[in-house]
Design a protein around this motif. Structure first.
Motif, PDB file in Angstrom:
ATOM      1  N   VAL A   1       2.806   9.753  -3.492  1.00  0.00           N
ATOM      2  CA  VAL A   1       2.814  10.009  -4.940  1.00  0.00           C
ATOM      3  C   VAL A   1       1.537  10.754  -5.314  1.00  0.00           C
ATOM      4  CG1 VAL A   1       2.846   8.965  -7.244  1.00  0.00           C
ATOM      5  CG2 VAL A   1       4.221   7.958  -5.410  1.00  0.00           C
ATOM      6  N   LEU A   2       1.699  11.872  -6.017  1.00  0.00           N
ATOM      7  CA  LEU A   2       0.560  12.683  -6.454  1.00  0.00           C
ATOM      8  C   LEU A   2       0.118  12.266  -7.848  1.00  0.00           C
ATOM      9  CD1 LEU A   2      -1.300  15.247  -6.157  1.00  0.00           C
ATOM     10  CD2 LEU A   2       0.577  16.524  -7.227  1.00  0.00           C
ATOM     11  N   PHE A   3      -1.187  12.105  -8.020  1.00  0.00           N
ATOM     12  CA  PHE A   3      -1.749  11.775  -9.326  1.00  0.00           C
ATOM     13  C   PHE A   3      -2.385  13.023  -9.934  1.00  0.00           C
ATOM     14  CE2 PHE A   3      -1.004   7.815  -7.381  1.00  0.00           C
ATOM     15  CZ  PHE A   3      -0.926   6.845  -8.370  1.00  0.00           C
ATOM     16  N   ILE A   4      -2.542  13.000 -11.249  1.00  0.00           N
ATOM     17  CA  ILE A   4      -3.015  14.192 -11.953  1.00  0.00           C
ATOM     18  C   ILE A   4      -4.396  14.627 -11.483  1.00  0.00           C
ATOM     19  CG2 ILE A   4      -3.725  15.067 -14.229  1.00  0.00           C
ATOM     20  CD1 ILE A   4      -1.372  13.716 -15.453  1.00  0.00           C
ATOM     21  N   ASP A   5      -5.227  13.688 -11.048  1.00  0.00           N
ATOM     22  CA  ASP A   5      -6.567  14.072 -10.595  1.00  0.00           C
ATOM     23  C   ASP A   5      -6.546  14.718  -9.214  1.00  0.00           C
ATOM     24  OD1 ASP A   5      -6.031  11.855  -9.037  1.00  0.00           O
ATOM     25  OD2 ASP A   5      -8.071  11.060  -9.173  1.00  0.00           O
ATOM     26  N   GLY A   6      -5.361  14.775  -8.567  1.00  0.00           N
ATOM     27  CA  GLY A   6      -5.227  15.461  -7.285  1.00  0.00           C
ATOM     28  C   GLY A   6      -5.141  14.553  -6.076  1.00  0.00           C
ATOM     29  N   HIS A   7      -5.408  13.256  -6.216  1.00  0.00           N
ATOM     30  CA  HIS A   7      -5.333  12.384  -5.051  1.00  0.00           C
ATOM     31  C   HIS A   7      -3.894  11.922  -4.824  1.00  0.00           C
ATOM     32  CE1 HIS A   7      -5.212   8.772  -7.679  1.00  0.00           C
ATOM     33  NE2 HIS A   7      -4.831   8.119  -6.590  1.00  0.00           N
ATOM     34  N   VAL A   8      -3.586  11.543  -3.597  1.00  0.00           N
ATOM     35  CA  VAL A   8      -2.239  11.122  -3.207  1.00  0.00           C
ATOM     36  C   VAL A   8      -2.293   9.695  -2.687  1.00  0.00           C
ATOM     37  CG1 VAL A   8      -0.294  11.551  -1.647  1.00  0.00           C
ATOM     38  CG2 VAL A   8      -1.528  13.479  -2.650  1.00  0.00           C
ATOM     39  N   GLU A   9      -1.379   8.871  -3.132  1.00  0.00           N
ATOM     40  CA  GLU A   9      -1.257   7.501  -2.633  1.00  0.00           C
ATOM     41  C   GLU A   9       0.113   7.332  -1.998  1.00  0.00           C
ATOM     42  OE1 GLU A   9      -2.194   4.300  -5.286  1.00  0.00           O
ATOM     43  OE2 GLU A   9      -3.834   5.396  -6.249  1.00  0.00           O
ATOM     44  N   THR A  10       0.151   6.645  -0.840  1.00  0.00           N
ATOM     45  CA  THR A  10       1.410   6.315  -0.195  1.00  0.00           C
ATOM     46  C   THR A  10       1.770   4.891  -0.596  1.00  0.00           C
ATOM     47  OG1 THR A  10       0.914   7.761   1.667  1.00  0.00           O
ATOM     48  CG2 THR A  10       2.629   6.126   1.993  1.00  0.00           C
ATOM     49  N   MET A  11       2.943   4.717  -1.209  1.00  0.00           N
ATOM     50  CA  MET A  11       3.292   3.416  -1.765  1.00  0.00           C
ATOM     51  C   MET A  11       4.797   3.186  -1.723  1.00  0.00           C
ATOM     52  SD  MET A  11       2.784   4.241  -5.838  1.00  0.00           S
ATOM     53  CE  MET A  11       1.098   4.797  -5.594  1.00  0.00           C
ATOM     54  N   THR A  12       5.187   1.945  -1.924  1.00  0.00           N
ATOM     55  CA  THR A  12       6.600   1.607  -2.053  1.00  0.00           C
ATOM     56  C   THR A  12       7.014   1.806  -3.508  1.00  0.00           C
ATOM     57  OG1 THR A  12       6.231  -0.716  -2.626  1.00  0.00           O
ATOM     58  CG2 THR A  12       6.305  -0.155  -0.271  1.00  0.00           C
ATOM     59  N   PRO A  13       8.318   1.949  -3.773  1.00  0.00           N
ATOM     60  CA  PRO A  13       8.762   2.026  -5.171  1.00  0.00           C
ATOM     61  C   PRO A  13       8.319   0.827  -5.997  1.00  0.00           C
ATOM     62  CG  PRO A  13      10.516   2.748  -3.725  1.00  0.00           C
ATOM     63  CD  PRO A  13       9.425   2.199  -2.836  1.00  0.00           C
ATOM     64  N   ASN A  14       8.282  -0.354  -5.385  1.00  0.00           N
ATOM     65  CA  ASN A  14       7.827  -1.535  -6.120  1.00  0.00           C
ATOM     66  C   ASN A  14       6.345  -1.437  -6.450  1.00  0.00           C
ATOM     67  OD1 ASN A  14      10.346  -2.750  -6.158  1.00  0.00           O
ATOM     68  ND2 ASN A  14       9.995  -3.883  -4.255  1.00  0.00           N
ATOM     69  N   ASP A  15       5.550  -0.873  -5.531  1.00  0.00           N
ATOM     70  CA  ASP A  15       4.127  -0.674  -5.806  1.00  0.00           C
ATOM     71  C   ASP A  15       3.950   0.227  -7.018  1.00  0.00           C
ATOM     72  OD1 ASP A  15       3.355  -2.217  -3.659  1.00  0.00           O
ATOM     73  OD2 ASP A  15       3.164  -0.512  -2.291  1.00  0.00           O
ATOM     74  N   TYR A  16       4.811   1.233  -7.120  1.00  0.00           N
ATOM     75  CA  TYR A  16       4.715   2.182  -8.235  1.00  0.00           C
ATOM     76  C   TYR A  16       4.843   1.458  -9.573  1.00  0.00           C
ATOM     77  CZ  TYR A  16       5.526   6.478 -10.910  1.00  0.00           C
ATOM     78  OH  TYR A  16       5.419   7.517 -11.814  1.00  0.00           O
ATOM     79  N   ALA A  17       5.713   0.456  -9.612  1.00  0.00           N
ATOM     80  CA  ALA A  17       5.989  -0.236 -10.873  1.00  0.00           C
ATOM     81  C   ALA A  17       4.972  -1.319 -11.206  1.00  0.00           C
ATOM     82  CB  ALA A  17       7.387  -0.848 -10.817  1.00  0.00           C
TER      83      ALA A  17
END
Length: 245
Positions: free
Chosen positions: A213-229
């Motif tokens: 998942v890309l964030f507006i500041d440019g960093h990327v996190e690898t996560m599960t859909p549940n983590d996203y929520a």
């Protein structure tokens, strides 16, 4: 002088037992290949997808710098190299920046296949469901909740076809904390909201249950859909931008 006795000749072929052993080994290797091969290929595609999404972040920052601090619209008018205002999706706006000499009309499926630009998610294929790969659906989607929560959506009427839904460019200054605000995630559509990432349709884009998942500041996190929520620091939901009061 004694003569040496004639040596007994043995057959150069394989015995039945040896053949059975060889067949068993080949069968085992084939089973391993059929089991591990697709997984290894998917991991390789996932690594490429993460690399692509980092490059998308760089292009978004470049676009914002060239557009008076505004993010590309999810779907709206963008000025191309000729100065003409054209209807584009957010990813097409970034492609126009990366390939300024290529007219938008030429960026069709054949162009994607020949050029293989960073915007094509290798996990999005001709068999992806519910939507297969297409020029409007490269396998990466923009977080439409940003413009919706900031009340910058022009239309949400899908019956309008090409005229809807539309969004304006979101000013970066309207985002309280870009490091906590996701903007791009894998999906077989051009936009998403938090609920879309809980769909079973996302399974083809997950590797070991995770996605970049890309964030507006440019960093990327690898996560599960549940983590996203999950709730994030400061009491803010990861999938939302605070609504203006």
């Amino acid at each position: 002088m004694k003569k040496k006795p004639n040596s007994i000749r043995t057959s150069a072929g394989f015995t039945l037992v040896e053949l059975l052993v060889v067949i068993a080994i080949i069968g085992t290797l084939a089973a391993v290949a059929f089991t591990m091969g697709p997984k290894m290929m998917k991991r390789g595609a996932a690594a490429k997808s993460t690399q692509n999404i980092r490059q998308i972040g760089t292009l978004i920052m470049g676009y914002t710098g060239d557009s008076a601090g505004r993010l590309p619209p999810g779907r709206g008018e963008v000025q191309d190299a000729s100065g003409k205002w054209v209807q584009t999706h957010w990813h097409e706006a970034l492609l126009l920046q990366a390939y300024p000499d290529v007219p938008l009309a030429n960026m069709d499926e054949k162009w994607y296949e020949s050029v293989k630009p960073f915007m094509r998610n290798p996990l999005c294929t001709a068999t992806s469901k519910p939507h297969a790969f297409a020029k409007w659906n490269p396998g990466y989607a923009m977080n439409r909740q940003i413009s919706a929560n900031l009340k910058l959506d022009i239309s949400d009427d899908w019956s309008e076809g090409k005229n809807g839904p539309q969004t304006t460019q979101v000013p970066l200054s309207a985002i309280p904390d870009p490091s906590l605000t996701p903007i791009v995630a894998p999906r077989d559509d051009w936009h998403y909201n938090a609920a879309d990432l809980q769909s079973a349709d996302l399974k083809g884009f997950l590797v070991e249950g995770k996605m970049p998942v890309l964030f507006i500041d440019g960093h990327v996190e690898t996560m599960t859909p549940n983590d996203y929520a999950l709730p994030r620091p400061k009491g803010r939901d990861l999938g939302n931008v605070p609504k203006p009061k």
